[in-house]
Design a protein around this motif. Structure first.
Motif, PDB file in Angstrom:
ATOM      1  N   SER A  85       5.989  21.075  -5.655  1.00  0.00           N
ATOM      2  CA  SER A  85       6.671  19.958  -5.000  1.00  0.00           C
ATOM      3  C   SER A  85       6.389  19.920  -3.505  1.00  0.00           C
ATOM      4  O   SER A  85       6.511  18.869  -2.872  1.00  0.00           O
ATOM      5  N   PHE A  86       6.017  21.074  -2.923  1.00  0.00           N
ATOM      6  CA  PHE A  86       5.647  21.129  -1.510  1.00  0.00           C
ATOM      7  C   PHE A  86       4.160  20.816  -1.387  1.00  0.00           C
ATOM      8  O   PHE A  86       3.321  21.528  -1.912  1.00  0.00           O
ATOM      9  N   VAL A  87       3.867  19.717  -0.699  1.00  0.00           N
ATOM     10  CA  VAL A  87       2.520  19.133  -0.661  1.00  0.00           C
ATOM     11  C   VAL A  87       2.062  18.876  -2.099  1.00  0.00           C
ATOM     12  O   VAL A  87       1.133  19.481  -2.623  1.00  0.00           O
ATOM     13  N   LYS A  88       2.795  17.984  -2.716  1.00  0.00           N
ATOM     14  CA  LYS A  88       2.520  17.610  -4.097  1.00  0.00           C
ATOM     15  C   LYS A  88       1.231  16.809  -4.201  1.00  0.00           C
ATOM     16  O   LYS A  88       0.525  16.870  -5.205  1.00  0.00           O
ATOM     17  N   ARG A  89       0.942  16.050  -3.149  1.00  0.00           N
ATOM     18  CA  ARG A  89      -0.288  15.245  -3.129  1.00  0.00           C
ATOM     19  C   ARG A  89      -0.842  15.186  -1.720  1.00  0.00           C
ATOM     20  O   ARG A  89      -0.085  15.050  -0.743  1.00  0.00           O
TER      21      ARG A  89
END
Length: 277
Positions: free
Chosen positions: A153-157
């Motif tokens: 979820s941290f820097v998911k994209r």
């Protein structure tokens, strides 16, 4: 003779909120709206309402804001700081230097932030944050990728887009690191802007991206590359989740997700809105 400051502005139905559902609701029903806190959507988000397929949310938000303003449906423009409920059918609106008294038959609220005088919520939502870390490309080889995804979820994209900086070449792509964080993570230094930048760089390396070319090495008999150079520009975020309040005879709290806009109260009006945008 009544002084202007003692004048009471009367509304039959009044919408409160500065987010996209509030603007859609006000425009579809031709109702006046008070944007106490302007909440334009983050860029590169397409609306989930099928009738607006292809529209970026922020473009739709800007268009609706302009149309509502030109139609005279934003009575206090965007100069409102807060609102205080003073009675079942009355409230006070505060700007930087003035106070306005209003009365209403019905208040439709889409965002309770900066509204005072409400009863305590009957349910406290656990909020999450959609975070955009805008990154400036200072050194990256040309590539054709549009995005890189991760399972975290941290820097998911990591999203690549054509740079809009003055003087940047057309082939230059700047970067957005998109995360979805809990309240605890949002306040944790381990999820800060610098760590987002470092993780984005690591994801780029794993995807095969490199920095600028450093020439040909006769020893290694291969092209050499500098490290990827990325600079953090700014952080933007959007709060997801909202406390639940009890409706009263004159105050209604609308809780609607973006994906449900066309399935609920706006269904009969969406086609009309789309045709006029």
């Amino acid at each position: 003779m009544q002084r202007i400051r003692d004048h009471v502005y009367e509304f039959e139905n009044l919408v409160i909120g500065g987010n996209l559902p509030a603007l859609l609701y006000a425009y579809s029903k031709s109702l006046p709206i008070l944007c106490i806190k302007r909440c334009p959507p983050l860029r590169f988000q397409e609306t989930e309402a099928p009738v607006f397929s292809g529209y970026q949310k922020v473009d739709l938000w800007n268009r609706l804001s302009a149309l509502l303003s030109l139609s005279g449906l934003m009575p206090f423009s965007n100069k409102i700081n807060s609102l205080r409920i003073t009675g079942e059918n009355s409230a006070e609106v505060f700007s930087d230097s003035r106070k306005f008294s209003i009365s209403f038959n019905k208040l439709s609220i889409f965002d309770e932030e900066n509204i005072h005088g409400l009863e305590p919520p009957i349910f406290k939502a656990k909020k999450t944050y959609k975070v955009y870390d805008w990154l400036i490309n200072r050194g990256m080889s040309k590539h054709n990728l549009t995005h890189i995804d991760s399972d975290d979820s941290f820097v998911k994209r990591v999203l690549f887009y054509q740079s809009e900086r003055k003087g940047a070449q057309k082939i230059t792509k700047d970067v957005i690191a998109i995360s979805e964080l809990s309240e605890e993570q949002f306040c944790d230094l381990d999820y800060s802007e610098n760590y987002a930048r470092l993780k984005a760089i690591n994801m780029m390396k794993e995807a095969g991206l490199r920095g600028y070319s450093n020439g040909y090495s006769k020893i290694k008999k291969a092209l050499q590359y500098y490290a990827i150079a990325i600079e953090h520009d700014r952080r933007e975020y959007e709060v997801i989740g909202r406390d639940i309040y009890k409706n009263t005879k004159s105050i209604e709290h609308h809780v609607v997700s973006e994906r449900d806009i066309d399935k609920t109260f706006l269904a009969p009006h969406l086609k009309i809105i789309a045709e006029n945008l």
